[in-house]
Write an enzyme that holds these catalytic residues in place. Sequence first.
Site, short mmCIF file in Angstrom:
data_model
loop_
_atom_site.label_atom_id
_atom_site.label_comp_id
_atom_site.label_asym_id
_atom_site.label_seq_id
_atom_site.Cartn_x
_atom_site.Cartn_y
_atom_site.Cartn_z
N SER A 179 0.85 -1.18 0.00
CA SER A 179 0.00 0.00 0.00
C SER A 179 0.89 1.24 0.00
O SER A 179 1.99 1.21 0.57
CB SER A 179 -0.84 -0.07 1.28
OG SER A 179 -1.75 0.99 1.32
N TYR A 181 -0.98 -0.83 9.77
CA TYR A 181 -1.22 -1.40 8.45
C TYR A 181 -0.05 -1.05 7.50
O TYR A 181 0.50 -1.92 6.83
CB TYR A 181 -2.54 -0.83 7.93
CG TYR A 181 -2.89 -1.17 6.52
CD1 TYR A 181 -3.28 -2.47 6.18
CD2 TYR A 181 -2.84 -0.22 5.51
CE1 TYR A 181 -3.61 -2.78 4.87
CE2 TYR A 181 -3.18 -0.52 4.21
CZ TYR A 181 -3.56 -1.80 3.90
OH TYR A 181 -3.89 -2.12 2.61
N1 LIG Z 1 -8.71 -1.60 -1.26
C1 LIG Z 1 -7.69 -0.76 -1.14
O1 LIG Z 1 -7.83 0.46 -1.27
C2 LIG Z 1 -6.32 -1.29 -0.84
C3 LIG Z 1 -5.26 -0.38 -0.80
C4 LIG Z 1 -3.99 -0.84 -0.55
C5 LIG Z 1 -3.76 -2.20 -0.36
N2 LIG Z 1 -4.82 -3.06 -0.35
C6 LIG Z 1 -4.55 -4.46 -0.11
O2 LIG Z 1 -5.11 -5.24 -1.15
C7 LIG Z 1 -5.52 -6.51 -0.63
C8 LIG Z 1 -6.99 -6.73 -0.94
O3 LIG Z 1 -7.70 -5.62 -0.41
P1 LIG Z 1 -9.30 -5.54 -0.45
O4 LIG Z 1 -9.65 -4.12 -0.28
O5 LIG Z 1 -9.82 -6.34 -1.59
O6 LIG Z 1 -9.62 -6.29 0.93
P2 LIG Z 1 -10.94 -7.00 1.47
O7 LIG Z 1 -12.10 -6.70 0.59
O8 LIG Z 1 -11.00 -6.66 2.92
O9 LIG Z 1 -10.56 -8.54 1.29
C9 LIG Z 1 -9.56 -9.09 2.08
C10 LIG Z 1 -9.44 -10.53 1.75
O10 LIG Z 1 -8.44 -11.12 2.60
C11 LIG Z 1 -9.00 -12.30 3.17
N3 LIG Z 1 -8.36 -12.58 4.45
C12 LIG Z 1 -8.29 -11.79 5.55
N4 LIG Z 1 -7.61 -12.41 6.52
C13 LIG Z 1 -7.25 -13.63 6.03
C14 LIG Z 1 -6.53 -14.73 6.54
N5 LIG Z 1 -6.04 -14.71 7.79
N6 LIG Z 1 -6.35 -15.81 5.76
C15 LIG Z 1 -6.85 -15.85 4.50
N7 LIG Z 1 -7.53 -14.84 3.94
C16 LIG Z 1 -7.74 -13.74 4.72
C17 LIG Z 1 -10.47 -12.01 3.28
O11 LIG Z 1 -11.18 -13.23 3.24
P3 LIG Z 1 -12.01 -13.83 4.49
O12 LIG Z 1 -12.28 -12.70 5.45
O13 LIG Z 1 -13.22 -14.36 3.79
O14 LIG Z 1 -11.12 -14.87 5.02
C18 LIG Z 1 -10.73 -11.29 1.96
O15 LIG Z 1 -10.88 -12.22 0.91
C19 LIG Z 1 -5.19 -6.48 0.86
O16 LIG Z 1 -3.93 -7.04 1.08
C20 LIG Z 1 -5.17 -4.99 1.16
O17 LIG Z 1 -4.39 -4.70 2.29
C21 LIG Z 1 -6.09 -2.64 -0.61
#
Ligand SMILES: NC(=O)c1ccc[n+]([C@@H]2O[C@H](COP(=O)([O-])OP(=O)(O)OC[C@H]3O[C@@H](n4cnc5c(N)ncnc54)[C@H](OP(=O)(O)O)[C@@H]3O)[C@@H](O)[C@H]2O)c1
Length: 249
Positions: free
Chosen positions: A144, A157
């Site tokens: 990020s 984070y």
């Molecule tokens: N969206 C943004 O703006 C943004 C910005 C920077 C970085 N990111 C990164 O991009 C990635 C995806 O983000 P997102 O916004 O799509 O997140 P999200 O909608 O919150 O999805 C997170 C995913 O991670 C899974 N997860 C959480 N803990 C887990 C564990 N212990 N074992 C296995 N799976 C786990 C969740 O599945 P379950 O809860 O079903 O297990 C879910 O599928 C993340 O790494 C996030 O930090 C996102």
Amino acid sequence: MRLEGKRALVTGSSQGIGAEIARLFSKEGATVVVNHRAGAPHPERTVDSIRKAGGKAFALHADVSDPVSVRGLFRDVKKRVGGLDILVNAAGLADRTLWNLKLEDTTLEMWQRVFAVDAFGTFLCTQGAAGLMKRGSSIVNVASIPAIVGDTEGLVYASAKGAVISMTRMFAKMLAPEIRVNCMAFGSIETTWVDWLGKEQARSYLSAIPMRRFGKPSEAADLALFLAGDKSSFITGQVITLDGGEAAR
Ligand SMILES: NC(=O)c1ccc[n+]([C@@H]2O[C@H](COP(=O)([O-])OP(=O)(O)OC[C@H]3O[C@@H](n4cnc5c(N)ncnc54)[C@H](OP(=O)(O)O)[C@@H]3O)[C@@H](O)[C@H]2O)c1
């Protein structure tokens, strides 16, 4: 198709960016292992949508922060598809309690909880995948932009994502020339967290983004496809930002 015959594991692909990556990889011909923890609200949603579109996918539940669970995950990947060509470490934890936090209210428990998934999970899954990968394979990590440019909030984070960036550079050198390892550093991508924002807060986020909009999960998936596939065959150890210009200096 750009991933014909490849076997890809996308951690954290029950929803959001991970799910979008899983769907795109499948459209490009990969067999996709969809991972998330057991008991997710819509456990088979990603797999169902891939199968409906004619793709090949199956779900393996595992908590990426738990070494025993991760060992089981890679044992099952080997059993089901024989090996692995692509790993995307998309699982991440960023619940709303981690934002708008003063330094004095930040606890070690928060560091342990977030590092367990984002940093230790990336380590454990990379270790598991490397044992199943042959020359030409690719690992794509997720970080990020505050991990690169800093911010006034999201300390825990951002720090965990900083560890992911360091691991990307380390693993790229440790696993070359067999396996390439790169990282996507996202700015604000429109997933569930955007629903937490009030109007004023959303306006403030958008004002910091030169493109004046949030990124789409499909744009994140396009970058993942580029880094996972052969079009990036001489790129390793890199952190590529996808942020509408927010971190430009
Ligand atoms: N969206 C943004 O703006 C943004 C910005 C920077 C970085 N990111 C990164 O991009 C990635 C995806 O983000 P997102 O916004 O799509 O997140 P999200 O909608 O919150 O999805 C997170 C995913 O991670 C899974 N997860 C959480 N803990 C887990 C564990 N212990 N074992 C296995 N799976 C786990 C969740 O599945 P379950 O809860 O079903 O297990 C879910 O599928 C993340 O790494 C996030 O930090 C996102």
